[in-house]
Design an enzyme around this catalytic site. Structure first.
Site, short mmCIF file in Angstrom:
data_model
loop_
_atom_site.label_atom_id
_atom_site.label_comp_id
_atom_site.label_asym_id
_atom_site.label_seq_id
_atom_site.Cartn_x
_atom_site.Cartn_y
_atom_site.Cartn_z
N ARG A 172 0.83 -1.20 0.00
CA ARG A 172 0.00 0.00 0.00
C ARG A 172 0.87 1.25 0.00
NH1 ARG A 172 -4.77 -0.62 4.35
NH2 ARG A 172 -4.02 1.46 4.91
N ARG A 183 -0.04 8.31 10.30
CA ARG A 183 -1.30 7.58 10.55
C ARG A 183 -1.44 7.24 12.03
NH1 ARG A 183 -0.24 2.89 6.72
NH2 ARG A 183 -2.11 1.95 7.63
P1 AP5 Z 1 -4.39 -5.47 8.77
O1 AP5 Z 1 -5.47 -6.48 9.03
O2 AP5 Z 1 -4.19 -5.00 7.37
O3 AP5 Z 1 -4.54 -4.23 9.79
P2 AP5 Z 1 -5.56 -3.02 9.80
O4 AP5 Z 1 -5.91 -2.75 11.22
O5 AP5 Z 1 -6.70 -3.29 8.85
O6 AP5 Z 1 -4.60 -1.89 9.28
P3 AP5 Z 1 -4.81 -0.72 8.21
O7 AP5 Z 1 -3.46 -0.18 7.94
O8 AP5 Z 1 -5.61 -1.20 7.03
O9 AP5 Z 1 -5.64 0.26 9.04
P4 AP5 Z 1 -5.76 1.74 8.76
O10 AP5 Z 1 -6.81 2.06 9.77
O11 AP5 Z 1 -4.52 2.54 8.84
O12 AP5 Z 1 -6.12 1.81 7.21
P5 AP5 Z 1 -7.51 2.04 6.43
O13 AP5 Z 1 -7.42 1.29 5.16
O14 AP5 Z 1 -8.68 1.83 7.31
O15 AP5 Z 1 -3.02 -6.10 9.34
C1 AP5 Z 1 -1.79 -5.38 9.22
C2 AP5 Z 1 -0.63 -6.38 9.02
O16 AP5 Z 1 -0.47 -7.14 10.22
C3 AP5 Z 1 -0.88 -7.41 7.91
O17 AP5 Z 1 0.34 -7.64 7.24
C4 AP5 Z 1 -1.36 -8.68 8.65
O18 AP5 Z 1 -1.00 -9.84 7.97
C5 AP5 Z 1 -0.62 -8.54 9.98
N1 AP5 Z 1 -1.39 -9.05 11.12
C6 AP5 Z 1 -2.71 -8.84 11.40
N2 AP5 Z 1 -3.06 -9.43 12.55
C7 AP5 Z 1 -1.93 -10.02 13.03
C8 AP5 Z 1 -1.64 -10.79 14.22
N3 AP5 Z 1 -2.57 -11.06 15.14
N4 AP5 Z 1 -0.36 -11.22 14.37
C9 AP5 Z 1 0.61 -10.95 13.45
N5 AP5 Z 1 0.38 -10.24 12.31
C10 AP5 Z 1 -0.87 -9.78 12.12
O19 AP5 Z 1 -7.44 3.62 6.13
C11 AP5 Z 1 -6.52 4.16 5.23
C12 AP5 Z 1 -6.74 5.66 5.10
O20 AP5 Z 1 -8.06 5.93 4.58
C13 AP5 Z 1 -6.67 6.46 6.41
O21 AP5 Z 1 -5.35 6.80 6.74
C14 AP5 Z 1 -7.53 7.69 6.05
O22 AP5 Z 1 -6.82 8.62 5.27
C15 AP5 Z 1 -8.63 7.09 5.18
N6 AP5 Z 1 -9.81 6.70 5.99
C16 AP5 Z 1 -10.28 5.43 6.14
N7 AP5 Z 1 -11.35 5.42 6.93
C17 AP5 Z 1 -11.57 6.71 7.29
C18 AP5 Z 1 -12.54 7.34 8.12
N8 AP5 Z 1 -13.49 6.65 8.75
N9 AP5 Z 1 -12.46 8.69 8.28
C19 AP5 Z 1 -11.52 9.41 7.64
N10 AP5 Z 1 -10.56 8.88 6.86
C20 AP5 Z 1 -10.59 7.53 6.67
#
Ligand code: AP5
Length: 229
Positions: A172, A183
């Protein structure tokens, strides 16, 4: 025959947690187990950026800097998605709400539904800062099926290729060290206070997200089965 988990009404589920906590990983498993859709605001925004919609044009630079997209834009996007018929039995909000204003908007939205949907069950995946950094820098995603991997912790069977469909995995754009730091700051400033908000309403279910992926899934199913028997 469908299992009881895929028949009963689950209602809205909110997945809270910092970037890298495992929201996307767990949301996919919960969605499959209970037969309800995963609504990831990050995924919907990235799809809008990729296809160059008006929303995508407004969100692109903000997302690439690690900041949050304005509340009104995200709320409108979520309202459009929640109107779809597949949300009738319940749904998982992955990455929404992320600010106090979004949480209050969601409460009002749910109160104003004709069939007065129940209040959300809020699952908070808790993981320490250093663990998050390692997870995010090693993350790879399949561009076609969305499956999430980690080159250190959860690698694909064949280097850089998806186990499910063989597509070349991608990193990403916001998974660089500089943007990850922004973030995490945005999370601390704007999203972490939601833990208190939901705790004070008695709706928060905290999970130990530092455990292995299957263990966290077990904790999530137990929390949801208890909240929605
Ligand atoms: P993963 O499951 O991908 O973690 P995640 O919590 O989903 O992380 P994200 O980075 O997707 O969250 P985010 O909130 O920053 O991004 P989002 O897309 O929502 O796991 C991460 C890694 O760890 C993977 O490699 C996985 O394999 C590993 N892993 C998982 N569990 C594990 C475990 N138990 N043990 C070991 N390894 C593990 O948002 C992106 C952007 O969109 C934001 O920055 C913002 O600009 C915008 N945005 C999104 N939603 C909003 C909103 N509601 N309001 C305003 N802006 C928003």
């Amino acid at each position: 025959m469908a299992s009881t988990a895929t028949q009963r009404a689950i209602g809205p589920v909110v997945l809270l947690g910092p970037p890298g906590a495992g929201k996307g990983t767990q949301a996919k498993r919960i969605a499959e187990h209970y037969g309800i859709p995963q609504i990831s605001t990050g995924d919907i925004l990235r799809a809008n950026v990729a296809s160059g919609t008006e929303l995508g044009k407004k969100a692109k630079a903000i997302m690439e800097s690690g900041n949050l997209v304005p509340d009104e834009l995200v709320q409108q996007m979520v309202a459009d998605r929640l109107r779809q018929p597949d949300c009738a039995r319940g749904y998982i909000l992955d990455g929404f709400p992320r600010t106090l204003a979004q949480a209050q908007w969601l409460d009002n939205y749910l109160k104003n539904q004709k069939d007065s949907q129940v209040a959300p069950v809020v699952v908070d995946i808790q993981v320490g800062y250093n663990e998050l950094l390692g997870r995010l820098t090693g993350r790879r995603t399949c561009p076609t099926c969305g499956r999430i991997y980690n080159v250190h912790l959860q690698p694909p069977k064949v280097d850089e290729l998806c186990d499910v469909d063989g597509a070349k995995l991608v990193t990403r754009k916001d998974d660089t060290e500089e943007v990850i730091a922004e973030r995490l700051k945005a999370y601390e400033r704007q999203t972490a206070p939601l833990t208190d908000y939901y705790q004070s309403q008695g709706r928060l279910r905290a999970l130990d997200g530092a455990k292995a992926i299957d263990d966290v899934t077990g904790q999530a199913f137990a929390a949801l089965d208890k909240a929605r028997p």
